[in-house]
Design a protein around this motif. Structure first.
Motif, mmCIF file in Angstrom:
data_model
loop_
_atom_site.group_PDB
_atom_site.id
_atom_site.type_symbol
_atom_site.label_atom_id
_atom_site.label_comp_id
_atom_site.label_asym_id
_atom_site.label_seq_id
_atom_site.Cartn_x
_atom_site.Cartn_y
_atom_site.Cartn_z
ATOM 1 N N SER A 178 0.710 -1.203 0.102
ATOM 2 C CA SER A 178 -0.217 -0.104 0.107
ATOM 3 C C SER A 178 0.872 1.111 -0.100
ATOM 4 O O SER A 178 0.768 2.174 0.791
ATOM 5 C CB SER A 178 -0.978 -0.240 1.170
ATOM 6 O OG SER A 178 -1.416 -1.262 1.138
ATOM 7 N N GLN B 53 4.913 4.878 2.475
ATOM 8 C CA GLN B 53 4.840 5.449 3.830
ATOM 9 C C GLN B 53 3.913 4.535 4.850
ATOM 10 O O GLN B 53 2.956 3.833 4.422
ATOM 11 C CB GLN B 53 3.867 6.928 3.533
ATOM 12 C CG GLN B 53 4.084 7.468 4.979
ATOM 13 C CD GLN B 53 3.701 9.013 4.985
ATOM 14 O OE1 GLN B 53 2.663 9.198 4.235
ATOM 15 N NE2 GLN B 53 4.546 9.975 5.373
ATOM 16 N N VAL B 54 4.461 4.470 5.839
ATOM 17 C CA VAL B 54 3.811 3.784 6.995
ATOM 18 C C VAL B 54 2.302 4.023 7.319
ATOM 19 O O VAL B 54 1.965 5.337 7.006
ATOM 20 C CB VAL B 54 4.369 3.832 8.517
ATOM 21 C CG1 VAL B 54 3.480 3.458 9.608
ATOM 22 C CG2 VAL B 54 5.943 3.061 8.385
ATOM 23 N N GLN B 55 1.438 2.933 7.154
ATOM 24 C CA GLN B 55 -0.063 3.361 7.579
ATOM 25 C C GLN B 55 -0.392 2.103 8.393
ATOM 26 O O GLN B 55 -0.326 0.846 8.074
ATOM 27 C CB GLN B 55 -0.961 3.070 6.182
ATOM 28 C CG GLN B 55 -0.756 4.150 5.214
ATOM 29 C CD GLN B 55 -1.410 3.880 3.970
ATOM 30 O OE1 GLN B 55 -2.756 3.866 3.994
ATOM 31 N NE2 GLN B 55 -0.929 3.601 3.060
ATOM 32 N N PRO B 56 -1.078 2.425 9.414
ATOM 33 C CA PRO B 56 -1.501 1.392 10.308
ATOM 34 C C PRO B 56 -2.453 -0.035 9.705
ATOM 35 O O PRO B 56 -3.160 0.513 9.002
ATOM 36 C CB PRO B 56 -2.272 2.134 11.517
ATOM 37 C CG PRO B 56 -2.107 3.567 11.129
ATOM 38 C CD PRO B 56 -1.614 3.760 9.767
ATOM 39 N N LYS C 51 -1.462 -1.739 7.556
ATOM 40 C CA LYS C 51 -1.220 -1.925 5.951
ATOM 41 C C LYS C 51 0.128 -2.257 5.881
ATOM 42 O O LYS C 51 1.175 -2.066 6.558
ATOM 43 C CB LYS C 51 -1.406 -0.636 5.065
ATOM 44 C CG LYS C 51 -2.995 -0.272 5.200
ATOM 45 C CD LYS C 51 -3.718 -0.536 4.074
ATOM 46 C CE LYS C 51 -5.093 -0.185 4.185
ATOM 47 N NZ LYS C 51 -5.533 1.267 3.501
ATOM 48 N N THR D 120 3.706 -1.855 4.087
ATOM 49 C CA THR D 120 4.301 -0.834 3.268
ATOM 50 C C THR D 120 5.656 -1.048 3.403
ATOM 51 O O THR D 120 6.210 -1.773 4.159
ATOM 52 C CB THR D 120 3.916 0.765 3.825
ATOM 53 O OG1 THR D 120 4.604 0.661 5.379
ATOM 54 C CG2 THR D 120 2.525 0.738 4.115
ATOM 55 N N ARG E 94 7.636 9.845 -0.752
ATOM 56 C CA ARG E 94 6.698 8.600 -0.928
ATOM 57 C C ARG E 94 6.569 8.203 -2.272
ATOM 58 O O ARG E 94 6.867 8.880 -3.067
ATOM 59 C CB ARG E 94 5.489 9.006 -0.357
ATOM 60 C CG ARG E 94 5.338 9.377 1.109
ATOM 61 C CD ARG E 94 4.011 9.932 1.729
ATOM 62 N NE ARG E 94 3.510 11.093 0.993
ATOM 63 C CZ ARG E 94 2.331 11.861 0.810
ATOM 64 N NH1 ARG E 94 1.317 11.144 1.505
ATOM 65 N NH2 ARG E 94 2.375 13.063 0.700
ATOM 66 N N ASP F 218 3.322 5.838 -4.388
ATOM 67 C CA ASP F 218 2.095 5.361 -4.027
ATOM 68 C C ASP F 218 1.897 3.831 -4.095
ATOM 69 O O ASP F 218 3.133 3.230 -4.796
ATOM 70 C CB ASP F 218 1.232 6.045 -4.982
ATOM 71 C CG ASP F 218 0.886 7.522 -4.633
ATOM 72 O OD1 ASP F 218 0.935 8.033 -3.524
ATOM 73 O OD2 ASP F 218 0.345 8.195 -5.540
ATOM 74 N N SER F 219 0.609 3.576 -3.825
ATOM 75 C CA SER F 219 0.564 1.936 -4.198
ATOM 76 C C SER F 219 0.848 1.522 -5.568
ATOM 77 O O SER F 219 0.466 2.241 -6.367
ATOM 78 C CB SER F 219 -1.011 1.689 -4.005
ATOM 79 O OG SER F 219 -1.411 2.082 -2.681
#
Lengths: 249, 249
Positions: free
Chosen positions: A15, A18-21, A23, A25, A50, A52-53
């Motif tokens: 995803s 960048q860190v995303q809770p 997900k 990454t 960053r 993107d996905s």
């Protein structure tokens, strides 16, 4: 001690960077590997920016600080042993203490790969954007001339951005046919959110004849995202190279 | 009416070609697409042979029978619209009624791709077998000579097979360097289970210096699987082409 690393990754399974809770990454995987090396002490990394996905990298750069005394070669080897197989450390450099992967970056190079043929290709489905309609290279090249140099790129920036100053400089916008692919190489000192993908999406609309090459200058002058073409999908995009004065990868 | 199709697939996401309950397989996906086209009537397909987990195809062939009157081009288009993105129909041919994808096959060509460099490559991790040890092409070519022609290939066949006659003919065994890869091209009228992968695994052991080229003839004469090298992993293998007298793809 500040350490800078060059990393490649296939973005398909992530995803984004960048860190995303909750997900998966790129940043989280690298920080997990580094924290393992530091016996559980959390290590934060800072990247050149960053992605993107589904976006890939062949030369993303990040830095971090450490007390561990390890040679550059050993860092690369040890981290690679801990990283998943779709993330690959390419090189490690001991950097000056004021080096910053993002703020020290002088130039970034992106490559966008279009599969330019009628048939899709199962083996490149995650690594190229398939455009089955014939693309006219000369028209896209003509249109791209308007984008070179320093401009307000508001029309080529995702609408939902908080950045105020949308003036950027494109130094290179090269369009080459490579076998059955068309590669867009875009170089500049900095890019707005989705800028490369909106540029490529707009140039593709020129290449298929949907827009005239001269429209691109008009789009630029409108400073309005709705005037430009569609955002080309993430899986054709590669962050290819980030250049610095302090270190050379 | 009997229809023959040429199909490409990336084997990464599949538990091989053949239908297995509760598993995602190539055959099941194709039969599902065909059954949708036939308004729910189940259509069984027969292929030129199974491929294992992670093994790819650029020219697998299968056939099926149907009452639907559709042109060759329409079959290809309609099936592709129903197939997942990692399976791609390349061509459809109306075949003679006695044509059989397996029993009519005259020749099969496999290609095995080795990534022959120190560093791995995130973008080819599922499509090549990474051998970081340097491989000596001349030694592998010398060893491969013993395998050409008609032999009992018991030593190069998975032990758990029910096939009795293990005599097969290898017409071509070509080893080429292609950039940073080494491609093994193997052609013959038929192959035993895991035969290409055991041949490649054994030749790699010759290429790294673990075995002498002359050993390959001895292994062949032993007719004992335990004498040969390791089975090279499935993800480097491609079923490239199946040739017939009745139809030409």
């Amino acid at each position: 001690m500040r350490i800078a690393c060059k990393v490649a990754y296939e973005g398909t399974g992530y995803s984004g960077y960048q860190v995303q809770p909750g997900k998966r990454t790129i940043q989280a995987e690298i920080e997990l590997a580094l924290s393992k090396m530091h016996k559980g002490t959390f290590i934060r990394i800072a990247s050149s920016g960053r992605t993107d996905s589904f976006v890939h990298a062949k030369g993303q750069v990040f830095h971090f600080d450490t007390n561990m005394q390890i040679s550059e070669e050993r860092w690369t080897k040890a981290l690679n042993a801990l990283l998943p197989e779709d993330i690959q450390l390419l090189a490690t450099k001991i950097a000056p203490s004021d080096f910053h992967a993002r703020y020290s970056a002088k130039k970034k190079q992106y490559i966008y790969r279009v599969l330019a043929r009628k048939e899709r290709d199962v083996f490149r489905r995650n690594q190229t954007y398939h455009v089955p309609t014939p693309l006219q290279l000369d028209l896209m090249r003509e249109a791209s001339q308007s984008l070179l140099g320093t401009h307000d790129f508001s029309s080529f920036c995702a609408a939902n951005t908080s950045v105020v100053d949308k003036v950027r400089t494109i130094e290179t916008l090269d369009i080459q046919k490579v076998d059955d692919e068309i590669h867009f190489t875009v170089e500049g000192s900095g890019f707005l959110y989705n800028m490369v993908r909106i540029i490529v999406g707009t140039l593709i609309e020129v290449g298929t004849g949907k827009r005239k090459p001269s429209e691109v200058r008009e789009i630029l002058e409108e400073r309005d995202r709705t005037e430009a073409g569609k955002t080309a999908p993430g899986h054709g995009l590669y962050l290819n190279k980030v250049s610095y004065e302090e270190i050379y990868f």
